[in-house]
Design an enzyme around this catalytic site. Structure first.
Site, PDB file in Angstrom:
ATOM      1  CB  SER A  83      -0.795   0.098   1.182  1.00  0.00           C
ATOM      2  OG  SER A  83      -1.670  -1.153   1.402  1.00  0.00           O
ATOM      3  CB  THR A  84       3.792   2.090   2.114  1.00  0.00           C
ATOM      4  OG1 THR A  84       3.054   1.773   3.071  1.00  0.00           O
ATOM      5  CG2 THR A  84       4.807   3.426   2.268  1.00  0.00           C
ATOM      6  CE  LYS A 202       1.668  -4.205   6.340  1.00  0.00           C
ATOM      7  NZ  LYS A 202       1.624  -3.419   5.355  1.00  0.00           N
ATOM      8  CB  SER A 204      -2.482  -3.288   8.353  1.00  0.00           C
ATOM      9  OG  SER A 204      -1.284  -3.481   7.671  1.00  0.00           O
ATOM     10  N   GLY A 228       1.291  -4.729  11.248  1.00  0.00           N
ATOM     11  CA  GLY A 228       1.165  -3.910  10.107  1.00  0.00           C
ATOM     12  C   GLY A 228       1.446  -2.349  10.403  1.00  0.00           C
ATOM     13  CB  VAL A 245       5.161  -5.122   7.051  1.00  0.00           C
ATOM     14  CG1 VAL A 245       5.286  -4.225   5.661  1.00  0.00           C
ATOM     15  CG2 VAL A 245       5.468  -6.465   6.887  1.00  0.00           C
TER      16      VAL A 245
END
Length: 333
Positions: A83-84, A202, A204, A228, A245
């Site tokens: 996403s980042t 992961k 988040s 996350g 992460v």
């Protein structure tokens, strides 16, 4: 105390030593040991931001420059195309080129996780295979969400099972409800954890009860949980997570590795103090200002952030000052 005196490499031997110690001597994590993981995810992974030029083309020279700086930080590995990394805004050929660029620059002892989740199972399988061929060590597969009303637990289990069966590399589940509006159901996670090619998640969502329950319920599986976000990293380690992460690692990678080391050593008071200083800047570059905020903060710490790809817009001058305050009030600037 200087960061350099407190950092420790998040390698398996340190954790193994803790597990071998007598119960009264263990000061770190106390999760009962499960099976030896086929791919050890223990440690911190920055989900890399994708640098763009002023013309909004991927800037590979700046990507390589950032990678050179990250090489001095004891990350377990890197995540690309999350996403980042503005993954939804990258063309298919750009995704593979970014991965190939990072793979060439990354030492073989550091893992490379690549986002390969698409809306259809077929497209996810095809991209996952391509990512494996380009050098990814594991695939990070986000939940399909466009038809979220139809994404029942059974549908998601079927999707991930087909991907895992076809993937030549291990699969890490990715639940990010803030972006998808869909949390991967707990029962689906527990079912998928039994698949030999699904090695972790992961998560988040920030629900520590859920993270702890996943760790507990999968303790006999080859399955690892990654936090996350840096905002709940300490709490995740406390309930048995393997690593994190964290978008903030693009900016404050060394302190996040320090936090991981403190948790591994059982230095909970120092870890708590450091975690407190990370919460506000983390919230600023995630929920509050998102990727434009993250890229602005990267510039202050010597990395190339640069512009986002449209329609993501840059911060206003007032927002930049608010962002600066989140880092300065906690002593990072």
């Amino acid at each position: 105390m200087a960061l350099s005196t407190r950092l420790a490499s998040p390698l398996r031997p340190a954790l193994a030593a803790l597990c071998r110690a007598a119960p009264g001597q263990q000061r770190g994590l106390s999760t009962p040991p499960g099976p030896e993981p086929t791919l050890d995810l223990g440690g911190i992974f920055p989900p890399l931001a994708t640098p763009f030029s002023a013309l909004q083309e991927v800037d590979y020279a700046q990507l390589e420059a950032n990678l050179r700086r990250y090489a001095s930080i004891p990350f377990r590995g890197l995540v690309v195309l999350g996403s980042t990394g503005e993954y939804p805004y990258l063309a298919p050929h750009e995704r593979l080129e970014v991965l190939s660029c990072v793979r060439r620059a990354l030492p073989r002892d550091r893992l490379l996780l690549a986002g390969s989740g698409c809306e259809s199972t077929q497209a996810t399988v095809e991209l996952t295979v391509s990512m494996a061929e380009a050098g990814a060590d594991a695939a990070l597969v986000v939940t399909p969400c466009y038809y979220r009303g139809a994404m029942s637990s059974a549908a998601l289990v079927r999707h991930y099972t087909e991907v895992a069966e076809a993937s030549p590399i291990p699969v890490v589940l990715y639940s990010v409800p803030a972006n998808t509006g869909l949390e991967l159901p707990l029962e689906a996670v527990l079912t998928l954890a039994q698949h030999p090619n699904v090695i972790g998640i992961k998560d988040s969502g920030g629900d520590i009860t859920r993270i702890g329950l996943i760790v507990h319920k999968t303790r006999q599986e080859d399955f690892q949980v990654l936090a996350g976000s840096a905002g709940f990293l300490l709490a995740s380690y406390a309930v048995g997570a393997s690593g994190g992460v964290c978008a903030l690692a693009n900016v404050l990678g060394a302190p996040l590795c320090q936090l991981e080391s403190l948790c591994r050593q059982g230095c909970w008071q120092e870890a708590r103090e450091l975690q407190h200083r990370l919460i506000e800047p983390n919230a600023a570059v995630t929920r509050r200002f998102g990727i434009p905020g993250l890229k602005q903060a990267m510039e202050w710490f010597g990395y190339y952030g640069g512009p986002c790809r449209a329609p993501l817009a840059p911060l206003s001058p007032a927002q930049v000052e608010e962002l600066r305050g989140a880092f300065s009030s906690t002593g990072w600037l």
